[in-house]
Enzyme design. Structure first.
Site, PDB file in Angstrom:
ATOM      1  N   LYS A 146      -5.652  -8.356  -7.258  1.00  0.00           N
ATOM      2  CA  LYS A 146      -6.904  -8.506  -6.519  1.00  0.00           C
ATOM      3  C   LYS A 146      -7.953  -7.498  -6.994  1.00  0.00           C
ATOM      4  CE  LYS A 146      -8.355  -8.529  -1.686  1.00  0.00           C
ATOM      5  NZ  LYS A 146      -7.972  -8.278  -0.301  1.00  0.00           N
ATOM      6  N   LYS A 204       0.813  -1.220   0.000  1.00  0.00           N
ATOM      7  CA  LYS A 204       0.000   0.000   0.000  1.00  0.00           C
ATOM      8  C   LYS A 204       0.841   1.262   0.000  1.00  0.00           C
ATOM      9  CE  LYS A 204      -4.459  -1.473   1.705  1.00  0.00           C
ATOM     10  NZ  LYS A 204      -5.520  -1.249   2.698  1.00  0.00           N
ATOM     11  N   LYS A 235     -11.485  -1.892  -4.786  1.00  0.00           N
ATOM     12  CA  LYS A 235     -12.302  -0.699  -4.909  1.00  0.00           C
ATOM     13  C   LYS A 235     -11.463   0.493  -5.337  1.00  0.00           C
ATOM     14  CE  LYS A 235     -13.005  -1.934  -0.127  1.00  0.00           C
ATOM     15  NZ  LYS A 235     -14.020  -2.180   0.864  1.00  0.00           N
TER      16      LYS A 235
END
Ligand code: TRP
Length: 336
Positions: free
Chosen positions: A198, A115, A201
């Site tokens: 993956k 991230k 969103k």
């Protein structure tokens, strides 16, 4: 060892839209746990702000996740449903865990590395200590079982390490050992544009994911547009080899129809993607349609949704507060 009740805790972040990945990977599996365990499901808004969230968008997404859970079959009469920031024990215990966890442990967390990317220096400190907050979520309820996707396993191991270190530092037998509950293959739903990443969103491509706010037409269109290859489908899953996109669609088909991926392969052996995708689109619409409709209905009744969340928060607080009090006692915080 203290005798703990079998208690399940899990959470979803209200960052962006709920996707098919959240549904198949998490929420759908939680529904079946409600009768076997005491269940607590949390919309983790404190976790969401570890990356920037527009306040109004966050508020809306928090309600949307709650609506998605309820529309999928999480029953507020059976489960505690609430948003994390309404129960202060999460943040308070997280602070204590910041002082239990070691830098070295957090440095090994792959989610942070992914991230934060190349720009680690500019990541929020919250993103770095995210796993400590997750440990607090779980342990402030003395939860024993945590359903998560495979990508969260490392965070659960950290939770166990924190619990163990706390117990041994303070010479207590206070926090239970947490067990992960990992579900079938479609727990990791991949992007419809790239079978190696993956479904997320935060992916810039809308066509990479199915949102639980998409209507039936859009769901169908996105499935039709999903990336595939030009080979026909083989009769067994292993023969799919490294055809990541094909594997993902087969897994989605299997999860939505509650069948085995092998059985799906057998049915479509030798067939092309045109036919398979047509059936998958129909299947997706028939399973997700009623959920998205109910979600939209719930989103139109914010008073009802908010009352579920505040009732849930009250119940959660009743469970968490006594545990936090004992932690404060153990740590030596003066409470005159
Ligand atoms: N980190 C989890 C995820 O991104 C969400 C989460 C937060 C969670 N707290 C939790 C999951 C506690 C299980 C238990 O999927």
């Amino acid at each position: 060892m203290t005798d703990f009740t079998q208690r399940v805790f899990s959470g979803v972040q209200p960052s962006g839209d709920l996707t098919l990945g959240n549904y198949l990977g998490a929420i759908k599996n939680w529904v079946s746990l409600q009768d076997a365990y005491e269940t607590i499901f949390c919309v983790v808004d404190l976790h969401a702000i570890t990356t920037w969230q527009e306040p109004d968008v966050l508020r809306n997404a928090t309600r949307e996740v709650a609506a998605g859970m309820i529309a999928s079959g999480i029953d507020p009469k059976k489960s505690v449903i609430f948003n994390q920031s309404q129960v202060s024990a999460h943040a308070e215990l997280a602070w204590i865990f910041n002082c239990v966890a070691r830098m070295g442990w957090l440095n090994r967390m792959t989610q942070f590395k992914e991230k934060a990317g190349k720009n680690k220096e500019r990541a929020s400190v919250g993103l770095y200590v995210y796993p400590d907050l997750m440990a607090a979520d779980i342990l402030t309820y003395h939860a024993t079982h945590v359903p998560v996707g495979a990508d969260q396993k490392q965070h659960l191991e950290l939770t166990r390490d924190i619990a163990q270190k706390f117990n041994s530092d303070y010479g207590v037998d206070f926090f239970p050992e947490v067990e992960p509950l990992i579900f079938g293959p479609a727990t990791r739903v991949m992007s419809l544009r790239d079978g190696n990443i993956k479904m997320s969103k935060s992916d810039p491509s809308e066509n990479s994911r199915i949102n639980l706010t998409d209507d039936c037409d859009l769901i169908s269109k996105k499935i039709q547009k999903a990336r595939t290859d030009s080979e026909p489908l083989p009769g067994t899953f292993s023969e799919l080899g490294d055809r990541a996109e094909a594997k993902n669609l087969i897994n989605i088909f299997a999860a939505l129809s509650e069948r085995d991926a092998e059985a799906v392969c057998l049915e479509y052996e030798g067939k092309g993607f045109a036919e398979f995708k047509r059936d998958l689109a129909d299947l997706s619409v028939s399973v997700l349609g009623p959920i998205t409709k109910e979600m939209a209905h719930l989103m139109n009744d914010k008073t009802y949704l908010d009352s579920i969340l505040s009732e849930g928060a009250k119940n959660a607080d009743n469970l968490a507060s006594p545990i936090l009090k004992q932690v404060q006692e153990i740590v030596g915080f003066l409470r005159p």
